[in-house]
Scaffold this motif. Structure first.
Motif, PDB file in Angstrom:
ATOM      1  N   LEU A  79      -7.580  -4.254 -11.715  1.00  0.00           N
ATOM      2  CA  LEU A  79      -6.868  -3.532 -12.308  1.00  0.00           C
ATOM      3  C   LEU A  79      -8.452  -2.899 -13.048  1.00  0.00           C
ATOM      4  O   LEU A  79      -9.600  -2.519 -12.836  1.00  0.00           O
ATOM      5  N   LEU A  80      -9.372  -4.911 -13.846  1.00  0.00           N
ATOM      6  CA  LEU A  80      -9.846  -4.853 -15.373  1.00  0.00           C
ATOM      7  C   LEU A  80     -10.978  -4.875 -14.410  1.00  0.00           C
ATOM      8  O   LEU A  80     -12.485  -4.313 -14.980  1.00  0.00           O
ATOM      9  N   ALA A  81     -11.237  -5.680 -13.464  1.00  0.00           N
ATOM     10  CA  ALA A  81     -12.502  -5.866 -12.437  1.00  0.00           C
ATOM     11  C   ALA A  81     -12.716  -4.830 -10.949  1.00  0.00           C
ATOM     12  O   ALA A  81     -14.277  -4.667 -10.622  1.00  0.00           O
ATOM     13  N   ALA A  82     -12.699  -3.872 -11.416  1.00  0.00           N
ATOM     14  CA  ALA A  82     -12.240  -2.448 -10.689  1.00  0.00           C
ATOM     15  C   ALA A  82     -13.510  -1.877 -10.881  1.00  0.00           C
ATOM     16  O   ALA A  82     -13.816  -0.995 -12.182  1.00  0.00           O
ATOM     17  N   PRO A  83     -14.672  -1.621  -9.922  1.00  0.00           N
ATOM     18  CA  PRO A  83     -15.917  -0.737 -10.222  1.00  0.00           C
ATOM     19  C   PRO A  83     -15.337   0.724 -10.797  1.00  0.00           C
ATOM     20  O   PRO A  83     -16.090   2.078 -10.813  1.00  0.00           O
ATOM     21  N   ASP A  84     -13.978   0.988  -9.427  1.00  0.00           N
ATOM     22  CA  ASP A  84     -13.426   2.576  -9.543  1.00  0.00           C
ATOM     23  C   ASP A  84     -12.019   2.230 -10.218  1.00  0.00           C
ATOM     24  O   ASP A  84     -10.553   1.971  -9.505  1.00  0.00           O
ATOM     25  N   LEU A  85     -11.817   2.782 -11.562  1.00  0.00           N
ATOM     26  CA  LEU A  85     -10.311   2.615 -11.700  1.00  0.00           C
ATOM     27  C   LEU A  85      -9.370   3.675 -11.384  1.00  0.00           C
ATOM     28  O   LEU A  85      -8.675   2.936 -10.874  1.00  0.00           O
ATOM     29  N   GLN A  86      -9.653   4.419 -10.771  1.00  0.00           N
ATOM     30  CA  GLN A  86      -9.091   5.578 -10.375  1.00  0.00           C
ATOM     31  C   GLN A  86      -8.046   4.956  -8.716  1.00  0.00           C
ATOM     32  O   GLN A  86      -7.205   5.376  -7.813  1.00  0.00           O
ATOM     33  N   GLN A  87      -9.481   4.366  -8.029  1.00  0.00           N
ATOM     34  CA  GLN A  87      -9.082   4.024  -6.562  1.00  0.00           C
ATOM     35  C   GLN A  87      -7.822   3.051  -6.634  1.00  0.00           C
ATOM     36  O   GLN A  87      -7.137   3.082  -6.036  1.00  0.00           O
ATOM     37  N   SER A  88      -8.384   2.549  -7.277  1.00  0.00           N
ATOM     38  CA  SER A  88      -7.659   1.326  -7.988  1.00  0.00           C
ATOM     39  C   SER A  88      -5.999   1.487  -8.135  1.00  0.00           C
ATOM     40  O   SER A  88      -5.400   0.531  -7.724  1.00  0.00           O
ATOM     41  N   PHE A  89      -5.993   2.144  -9.282  1.00  0.00           N
ATOM     42  CA  PHE A  89      -4.848   2.312  -9.858  1.00  0.00           C
ATOM     43  C   PHE A  89      -4.040   3.198  -7.900  1.00  0.00           C
ATOM     44  O   PHE A  89      -2.838   2.967  -7.897  1.00  0.00           O
ATOM     45  N   ASP A  90      -5.101   4.559  -7.450  1.00  0.00           N
ATOM     46  CA  ASP A  90      -4.520   4.699  -5.732  1.00  0.00           C
ATOM     47  C   ASP A  90      -3.110   3.949  -5.138  1.00  0.00           C
ATOM     48  O   ASP A  90      -2.906   4.341  -5.005  1.00  0.00           O
ATOM     49  N   MET A  91      -4.278   2.749  -5.172  1.00  0.00           N
ATOM     50  CA  MET A  91      -4.393   1.777  -4.071  1.00  0.00           C
ATOM     51  C   MET A  91      -2.852   1.145  -4.643  1.00  0.00           C
ATOM     52  O   MET A  91      -2.151   1.153  -3.910  1.00  0.00           O
ATOM     53  N   LEU A  92      -2.614   0.991  -6.284  1.00  0.00           N
ATOM     54  CA  LEU A  92      -1.600   0.243  -6.511  1.00  0.00           C
ATOM     55  C   LEU A  92       0.030   1.404  -6.031  1.00  0.00           C
ATOM     56  O   LEU A  92       1.039   0.757  -5.971  1.00  0.00           O
ATOM     57  N   ASN A  93      -0.336   2.086  -6.389  1.00  0.00           N
ATOM     58  CA  ASN A  93       0.687   3.922  -5.860  1.00  0.00           C
ATOM     59  C   ASN A  93       1.031   3.740  -4.804  1.00  0.00           C
ATOM     60  O   ASN A  93       2.165   3.490  -4.364  1.00  0.00           O
ATOM     61  N   GLU A  94       0.276   3.195  -3.759  1.00  0.00           N
ATOM     62  CA  GLU A  94       0.484   3.792  -2.156  1.00  0.00           C
ATOM     63  C   GLU A  94       1.189   1.910  -2.051  1.00  0.00           C
ATOM     64  O   GLU A  94       2.499   2.330  -1.126  1.00  0.00           O
ATOM     65  N   LYS A  95       0.575   1.141  -2.078  1.00  0.00           N
ATOM     66  CA  LYS A  95       1.687  -0.033  -1.698  1.00  0.00           C
ATOM     67  C   LYS A  95       2.907  -0.195  -3.136  1.00  0.00           C
ATOM     68  O   LYS A  95       3.905  -0.217  -1.872  1.00  0.00           O
ATOM     69  N   TRP A  96       2.932   1.028  -3.788  1.00  0.00           N
ATOM     70  CA  TRP A  96       4.764   0.792  -4.572  1.00  0.00           C
ATOM     71  C   TRP A  96       5.445   1.836  -3.991  1.00  0.00           C
ATOM     72  O   TRP A  96       6.943   1.776  -3.524  1.00  0.00           O
ATOM     73  N   LYS A  97       4.229   2.657  -2.943  1.00  0.00           N
ATOM     74  CA  LYS A  97       5.640   3.439  -2.439  1.00  0.00           C
ATOM     75  C   LYS A  97       6.205   3.105  -1.176  1.00  0.00           C
ATOM     76  O   LYS A  97       7.259   3.673  -1.258  1.00  0.00           O
ATOM     77  N   GLU A  98       5.297   2.491  -0.550  1.00  0.00           N
ATOM     78  CA  GLU A  98       5.397   2.021   0.866  1.00  0.00           C
ATOM     79  C   GLU A  98       6.329   1.349   0.572  1.00  0.00           C
ATOM     80  O   GLU A  98       7.660   1.149   1.944  1.00  0.00           O
ATOM     81  N   ALA A  99       6.359   0.283   0.091  1.00  0.00           N
ATOM     82  CA  ALA A  99       7.684  -0.554  -0.692  1.00  0.00           C
ATOM     83  C   ALA A  99       8.916   0.139  -1.474  1.00  0.00           C
ATOM     84  O   ALA A  99      10.156  -0.326  -0.975  1.00  0.00           O
ATOM     85  N   ARG A 100       8.872   1.715  -1.222  1.00  0.00           N
ATOM     86  CA  ARG A 100      10.102   2.213  -1.831  1.00  0.00           C
ATOM     87  C   ARG A 100      10.438   2.846  -0.577  1.00  0.00           C
ATOM     88  O   ARG A 100      11.883   3.135  -0.622  1.00  0.00           O
ATOM     89  N   GLN A 101       9.478   2.841   0.707  1.00  0.00           N
ATOM     90  CA  GLN A 101      10.343   3.894   1.634  1.00  0.00           C
ATOM     91  C   GLN A 101      10.961   2.344   2.448  1.00  0.00           C
ATOM     92  O   GLN A 101      11.578   2.918   2.978  1.00  0.00           O
ATOM     93  N   GLY A 102      10.544   1.126   2.724  1.00  0.00           N
ATOM     94  CA  GLY A 102      11.304   0.634   3.147  1.00  0.00           C
ATOM     95  C   GLY A 102      11.924  -0.645   2.130  1.00  0.00           C
ATOM     96  O   GLY A 102      13.034  -1.095   3.466  1.00  0.00           O
ATOM     97  N   GLN A 103      12.580  -0.095   1.269  1.00  0.00           N
ATOM     98  CA  GLN A 103      14.105  -0.491   0.525  1.00  0.00           C
ATOM     99  C   GLN A 103      15.088  -0.021   1.702  1.00  0.00           C
ATOM    100  O   GLN A 103      15.254   1.409   1.136  1.00  0.00           O
ATOM    101  N   GLN A 104      16.142  -0.492   1.517  1.00  0.00           N
ATOM    102  CA  GLN A 104      17.352  -0.158   2.363  1.00  0.00           C
ATOM    103  C   GLN A 104      18.366   0.387   1.269  1.00  0.00           C
ATOM    104  O   GLN A 104      18.231   0.432   0.018  1.00  0.00           O
ATOM    105  N   ALA A 105      18.860   1.368   1.535  1.00  0.00           N
ATOM    106  CA  ALA A 105      19.492   2.113   0.557  1.00  0.00           C
ATOM    107  C   ALA A 105      20.952   1.041  -0.075  1.00  0.00           C
ATOM    108  O   ALA A 105      21.564   0.654   0.701  1.00  0.00           O
ATOM    109  N   SER A 106      20.849   1.559  -0.879  1.00  0.00           N
ATOM    110  CA  SER A 106      22.286  -0.144  -1.818  1.00  0.00           C
ATOM    111  C   SER A 106      23.602   0.827  -1.410  1.00  0.00           C
ATOM    112  O   SER A 106      23.316   1.952  -1.992  1.00  0.00           O
TER     113      SER A 106
END
Length: 109
Positions: A79-106
């Motif tokens: 994030l600190l080295a990113a040329p576009d901070l918002q784009q980097s946050f968006d990428m992190l959010n997308e990774k987290w969203k995909e991981a949550r969608q793949g989460q099995q229901a507990s």
């Protein structure tokens, strides 16, 4: 046996010697007064100290699925080295969203 020797050695080193005070380390017992003047001054402001918590297995599994290493801090460096901070946050959010969608229901208790 080896573990008890290591634990005993560490306990002796930390509690019975003056190493922590001589080198300015924080005292291992929370009630002990630190020897470092800057730290004593910091504590005089009565800060709210936040301690690390143990993460749940579900959180660790989700972080692994998202390929985010919260423990090494690599994502912070990216994030600190990113040329576009918002784009980097968006990428992190997308990774987290995909991981949550793949989460099995507990199961509910």
């Amino acid at each position: 046996m080896l573990r008890s020797i290591r634990t005993g050695s560490l306990e002796y080193f930390v509690k019975e010697t003056s190493y922590t005070a001589d080198w300015g380390f924080l005292p291992p017992e929370g009630a002990a007064e630190p020897s470092m003047e800057p730290f004593r001054e910091f504590l005089s402001y009565n800060p709210r100290l936040v301690e690390a918590t143990v993460q749940s297995d579900a959180f660790i599994e989700m972080a692994n699925r998202a390929k985010l290493s919260f423990w090494s801090g690599d994502y912070i460096q990216e994030l600190l080295a990113a040329p576009d901070l918002q784009q980097s946050f968006d990428m992190l959010n997308e990774k987290w969203k995909e991981a949550r969608q793949g989460q099995q229901a507990s199961p509910q208790p």
